[in-house]
Design a protein around this motif. Structure first.
Motif, mmCIF file in Angstrom:
data_model
loop_
_atom_site.group_PDB
_atom_site.id
_atom_site.type_symbol
_atom_site.label_atom_id
_atom_site.label_comp_id
_atom_site.label_asym_id
_atom_site.label_seq_id
_atom_site.Cartn_x
_atom_site.Cartn_y
_atom_site.Cartn_z
ATOM 1 N N CYS A 1 4.498 46.005 -5.429
ATOM 2 C CA CYS A 1 5.749 46.229 -4.729
ATOM 3 C C CYS A 1 5.443 46.266 -3.234
ATOM 4 O O CYS A 1 4.321 46.569 -2.824
ATOM 5 C CB CYS A 1 6.431 47.526 -5.175
ATOM 6 S SG CYS A 1 5.631 49.060 -4.658
ATOM 7 N N VAL B 1 14.839 44.679 -12.016
ATOM 8 C CA VAL B 1 14.345 45.626 -11.026
ATOM 9 C C VAL B 1 15.409 46.673 -10.780
ATOM 10 O O VAL B 1 16.596 46.355 -10.666
ATOM 11 C CB VAL B 1 13.993 44.903 -9.712
ATOM 12 C CG1 VAL B 1 13.768 45.906 -8.589
ATOM 13 C CG2 VAL B 1 12.762 44.044 -9.895
ATOM 14 N N LEU C 1 9.936 47.716 -12.177
ATOM 15 C CA LEU C 1 10.001 46.304 -12.546
ATOM 16 C C LEU C 1 9.796 46.213 -14.046
ATOM 17 O O LEU C 1 8.781 46.686 -14.565
ATOM 18 C CB LEU C 1 8.918 45.503 -11.827
ATOM 19 C CG LEU C 1 8.721 44.049 -12.301
ATOM 20 C CD1 LEU C 1 9.949 43.208 -11.978
ATOM 21 C CD2 LEU C 1 7.468 43.429 -11.688
ATOM 22 N N TRP D 1 9.121 42.713 -4.999
ATOM 23 C CA TRP D 1 8.041 42.638 -5.970
ATOM 24 C C TRP D 1 7.393 41.267 -5.891
ATOM 25 O O TRP D 1 8.083 40.245 -5.777
ATOM 26 C CB TRP D 1 8.565 42.888 -7.389
ATOM 27 C CG TRP D 1 8.883 44.334 -7.659
ATOM 28 C CD1 TRP D 1 10.080 44.972 -7.464
ATOM 29 C CD2 TRP D 1 7.987 45.314 -8.190
ATOM 30 N NE1 TRP D 1 9.976 46.292 -7.831
ATOM 31 C CE2 TRP D 1 8.715 46.536 -8.282
ATOM 32 C CE3 TRP D 1 6.654 45.303 -8.588
ATOM 33 C CZ2 TRP D 1 8.135 47.718 -8.762
ATOM 34 C CZ3 TRP D 1 6.089 46.474 -9.066
ATOM 35 C CH2 TRP D 1 6.819 47.658 -9.151
#
Lengths: 114, 111
Positions: free
Chosen positions: B89, B63, B74, B34
């Protein structure tokens, strides 16, 4: 981590001309990538820059339009050739120390083609 | 080509609330990452979760990864104004070393 210096930070270019973007890293890295990010959009991978050999291009991107050099483990260039307004975008250099690890990004080059 | 699809595309929440963003992907992966991008700036890496991990924490970030569903989430807890940004992502697969990004979620924290 890695500190990436990308130059120029922005430019306004005439259509039909070419611009070379430089990416300098403060340490040796295994992986170097070039991305394009159009306004309000996500990142699209252009190519993987391979040291000492030809870059590996993604579908829709060709070497004649986006020639890439990577002479060593800390430096790469991306050229946007024969530019048109459709090439207006942010171009980002990204590096990773090893395969399958986090990537670090430069601040990008904001290109406007008029 | 893009691998991930984030949802929602845009999210506005009050400061102090939790923000959840989801990501789905299509192929087998080695890891999922992320990133955050503040307007007009480069991306900042937030967290990496490997395919054999199911959950990971870093500060206010949590996460999760479900490889059977090819999805990740997330969670940002106790959101702050400074969390306003786009979140992406990105996946790295087993065949090559490319990092492919999803479309992103624009998060706006309201004061």
């Amino acid at each position: 981590s890695a500190v990436i210096s990308q130059k120029p930070s922005r430019d306004i270019c005439q259509r039909g001309t070419s611009l070379t973007i430089q990416c300098q890293v403060d340490s040796q890295v295994t992986m170097m990538f070039w991305y394009r990010q159009q306004p309000g959009q996500s990142l699209t991978l252009i190519a993987t820059a391979n040291q000492g050999s030809e870059a590996t291009y993604e579908s829709g991107f060709v070497i004649d339009k986006f020639p890439i050099s990577r002479p060593n483990l800390t430096f790469s260039t991306l050229t946007v050739s024969n530019m048109s307004p459709e090439d207006s975008s942010i171009y980002l250099c990204s590096v990773a120390h090893w395969e399958n690890t986090e990537a670090f990004f430069g601040q990008g080059t904001r290109l406007t083609v008029v | 080509s893009q691998q991930g699809e984030e949802d929602p595309q845009a999210l506005s929440i009050q400061e102090g609330e939790n923000a959840t963003m989801n990501c789905s992907y299509k192929t087998s992966i080695n890891n999922l990452q992320w990133y955050r991008q503040n307007s007009g700036r480069g991306l900042v890496h937030l967290i990496l979760i490997r395919s054999n991990e199911r959950e990971k924490h870093s500060g206010r970030l949590r996460v999760t990864l479900d490889t059977s569903k090819k999805s990740s989430s997330l969670l940002i807890t106790a959101s702050r104004a400074a969390d306003t940004a786009s979140y992406f992502c990105a996946t790295a697969n087993n065949r090559d070393d490319k990092i492919i990004f999803g479309k992103g979620t624009r998060l706006h924290i309201l004061p």
